[in-house]
Write an enzyme that holds these catalytic residues in place. Structure first.
Site, mmCIF file in Angstrom:
data_model
loop_
_atom_site.group_PDB
_atom_site.id
_atom_site.type_symbol
_atom_site.label_atom_id
_atom_site.label_comp_id
_atom_site.label_asym_id
_atom_site.label_seq_id
_atom_site.Cartn_x
_atom_site.Cartn_y
_atom_site.Cartn_z
ATOM 1 N N LYS A 78 0.858 -1.177 0.000
ATOM 2 C CA LYS A 78 0.000 0.000 0.000
ATOM 3 C C LYS A 78 0.902 1.236 0.000
ATOM 4 O O LYS A 78 1.963 1.240 0.631
ATOM 5 C CB LYS A 78 -0.851 -0.046 1.274
ATOM 6 C CG LYS A 78 -1.906 1.036 1.402
ATOM 7 C CD LYS A 78 -2.709 0.828 2.693
ATOM 8 C CE LYS A 78 -3.873 1.789 2.811
ATOM 9 N NZ LYS A 78 -4.673 1.562 4.048
ATOM 10 N N SER A 153 -9.681 1.082 3.102
ATOM 11 C CA SER A 153 -8.863 1.924 2.262
ATOM 12 C C SER A 153 -7.764 1.165 1.528
ATOM 13 O O SER A 153 -7.210 1.683 0.554
ATOM 14 C CB SER A 153 -8.227 3.029 3.105
ATOM 15 O OG SER A 153 -7.308 2.480 4.038
ATOM 16 N N SER A 177 -9.808 -1.350 7.196
ATOM 17 C CA SER A 177 -9.194 -1.082 5.892
ATOM 18 C C SER A 177 -8.376 -2.213 5.287
ATOM 19 O O SER A 177 -8.003 -2.134 4.122
ATOM 20 C CB SER A 177 -8.305 0.162 5.979
ATOM 21 O OG SER A 177 -9.099 1.321 5.952
#
Lengths: 484, 95
Positions: A78, A153, A177
């Site tokens: 990420k 997310s 997330s």
């Protein structure tokens, strides 16, 4: 079978047996990224040259007989993890050109094992979102249905695993997330206990809740990634100095006699019928495997989302004060210092980030601090106590991850409150600070993945991995792949 | 519950944000809705409840006070929007 379909443990066996080189595996992943990226959009930055160089050095290491579990395995991160020399944006325009001067401890650990970095993955801006739509670089699409969100997310981290663009990835989980996108994309995703994994070099959103977690194709890979990144880090004073168990060897043993709690507040009327069906089938499977079910209650569940959106936004407003255009990040042209701060922030942040900074600033402002922020911290105590009490009677809990399968891109974008409520089953775990894992448990009538959540006691990752592994061995959901 | 535009402007000033007229209207409504939703916490009696600021019970995290190398000036300044020698340059603060 294609190389890009392999799990970490399968590719490790092939690398160790010299049936395939890391260079071949990495090249296959890069080709795969190139071919499906236009449909999925998982990446913000792909780093082919560095990846191939890292693969070559991994191959040399393997030739010397030094093939650790992650050596030569192509992974992606990420874009919230600092990677020295590789642009790190956190999904924001304000960090569009930011090249970190050092790396996150979790990436350093993977790097030390000889893992190969393919690139940096798309996410909601500053990890604020449940759909990936708040990314300044455009939304990632769900590999199972590209008109739908991948979740957020860590949406890029989940989509990249599901689309076979990386063997495994790392994400972060502040209110769901990692688990919610894992559920929506049909992969395994874990939020470890608060303090289990170092957050040094992970861009902060809400510091009392943020935690690093792996997204993988199966539970065995999740254990491998967790044992690689877990552990005390002197650079993160919130990491906890307790020994890291050998998670991979804890997988066997089954669930005979395991006491699984079903919190009644998580099996509500609003639950999508397909999700309900998947949960009922999963309960049957566990029962067949010898687990016992216990009805339990987490009475303050209904207050978790409200508590979260006060605590998380308050902490975010404070954490994001550092983006002022002085030392790094976007700087707007302005005649005086105050204007420079204000213009840099206003030009650099997107709408959702501004909304959360505003909410957090409001909750912390004079006259409201006790009524909102301290009140939320007190309710957080009640939520934690719910878990402590319930865990007196059960070993783990089983719940849905999200009330519905992945929704359509654009469906909730204009209604932040509705968007926030999609994290209703994942948020309490962050508030309680304990661990949980999402794993594939079925598909909706429309063919969308549905995840189930196993919640463990603090530092009880072994128990949920063992239960998840037993479930996975008895089902075939994790073997299905998105047609791309 | 709806926030007034003046309230939104006050919070924006505290947060060092400049909002467009449209955003002010939008945020007044949306923040109002969210704050309306969090009102439900008032249903709970929290007298005598200790607030939680940290999920893991921990005392202070001490470490030995030992000098260690830092990242150095060059790296620290590498992302500076504007620099001069060993300094970050900002608009003039004192007239």
């Amino acid at each position: 079978m294609n190389i890009f379909d392999l799990t970490i443990h399968e590719l490790h066996t092939a690398l160790k047996g010299k049936q395939v080189s890391s260079l071949e595996a990495t090249s296959a992943m890069l080709k795969r990224i190139e071919s499906v990226e236009p449909q999925v959009g998982s990446f913000i930055t792909v780093t082919p040259e560095q990846a191939l160089a890292a693969a070559r050095s991994a191959d040399q290491r393997i030739a010397r007989g030094n093939c650790a579990k992650l050596t030569g395995i192509p992974l992606a991160l990420k874009d919230i993890f600092l990677t020295e020399g590789v642009r790190t944006t956190c999904g924001s325009r304000i960090l569009n050109n930011f090249i970190p001067p050092y790396s996150a401890t979790s990436w350093e650990k993977l790097h030390d094992h000889g893992a190969v970095l393919l690139g940096k993955l798309n996410q909601d801006e500053f990890a604020m979102g449940s759909s990936n739509e708040s990314s300044a670089f455009g939304s990632t699409r769900n590999p199972w249905d590209t008109s739908r969100i991948p979740g957020g997310s860590s949406g890029g981290s989940a989509a990249a695993v599901a689309a076979r663009q990386a063997i495994a990835t790392l994400g972060t989980d502040t209110g769901g997330s990692v688990r919610q996108p894992a559920s929506h994309c049909g992969c395994v995703g874990m939020k470890p206990t608060y303090g289990r994994v170092s957050r040094y070099g992970v861009i902060a959103y809400a510091s009392s809740l943020d935690q690093v977690g792996p997204l993988t194709r199966d539970v065995a890979d999740c254990a491998l990634m967790l044992e690689a990144v877990a552990g005390y880090d002197p650079k993160d004073s919130t990491s906890v100095d307790t020994p890291v168990p050998d998670y991979s060897t804890a997988l066997g043993g089954g669930v005979k006699g395991l006491r699984i709690g079903l919190p009644k507040e998580y099996f509500i009327d609003g639950l999508d019928p397909d999700v309900q069906k998947a949960m009922a089938a999963a309960i049957d499977t566990f029962r067949r495997l010898g687990a016992e079910f216990v009805d339990i209650s987490l009475p303050h569940t209904d207050y978790a989302v409200a508590t979260y959106y006060l605590i998380a936004t308050a902490e975010a407003s404070s954490n994001l004060a550092r983006y002022d255009g002085v030392r790094f990040g976007h700087r707007a042209q302005a005649g005086n210092l105050l204007d420079m701060y204000t213009k840099s922030r206003s030009e650099g942040f997107g709408s959702e980030v501004k909304r959360r900074i505003m909410l957090g600033t409001y909750a912390l402002s004079s006259g409201y601090y006790d009524a909102y922020y301290v009140k939320a911290q007190k309710v957080r105590t009640l939520i934690m106590n719910d878990f402590i009490r319930a865990f007196n009677d059960v070993d783990v809990m089983l719940t849905p991850v999200a009330p519905t399968p992945a929704f359509k891109i654009g469906e909730k974008i204009n209604d932040p409150l509705q968007m926030y409520l999609s994290d209703i089953f994942t948020i309490p775990v962050n508030l309680a600070g304990t661990c949980a894992m999402s794993l594939p448990a079925g598909f909706s009538a429309e063919g969308l993945p549905i995840g189930l959540q196993l919640i463990g006691k603090p530092f009880g990752e072994e128990a949920i991995l063992r239960a998840g592994y037993a479930f996975e061995q008895a089902t075939e959901w994790h073997t299905r792949t998105a047609a791309l | 519950m709806k926030l007034t535009v003046a309230e939104v402007e006050k919070v924006a000033r505290l947060a060092r944000l400049e909002l467009t007229a449209e955003d002010k209207e939008l945020f007044a409504g949306q923040m109002g809705a969210i704050l309306g939703y969090v009102e439900k916490l008032k249903e709970l009696n929290t007298d005598g409840i200790v607030p939680t600021s940290h999920a893991v019970p921990m005392e202070n995290a001490f470490r030995p006070d030992v000098v260690r190398p830092s990242i150095g000036l060059e790296k620290a300044l590498a992302n500076a929007p504007e620099k001069s020698g060993t300094f970050f340059v900002v608009p003039k603060v004192i007239e």
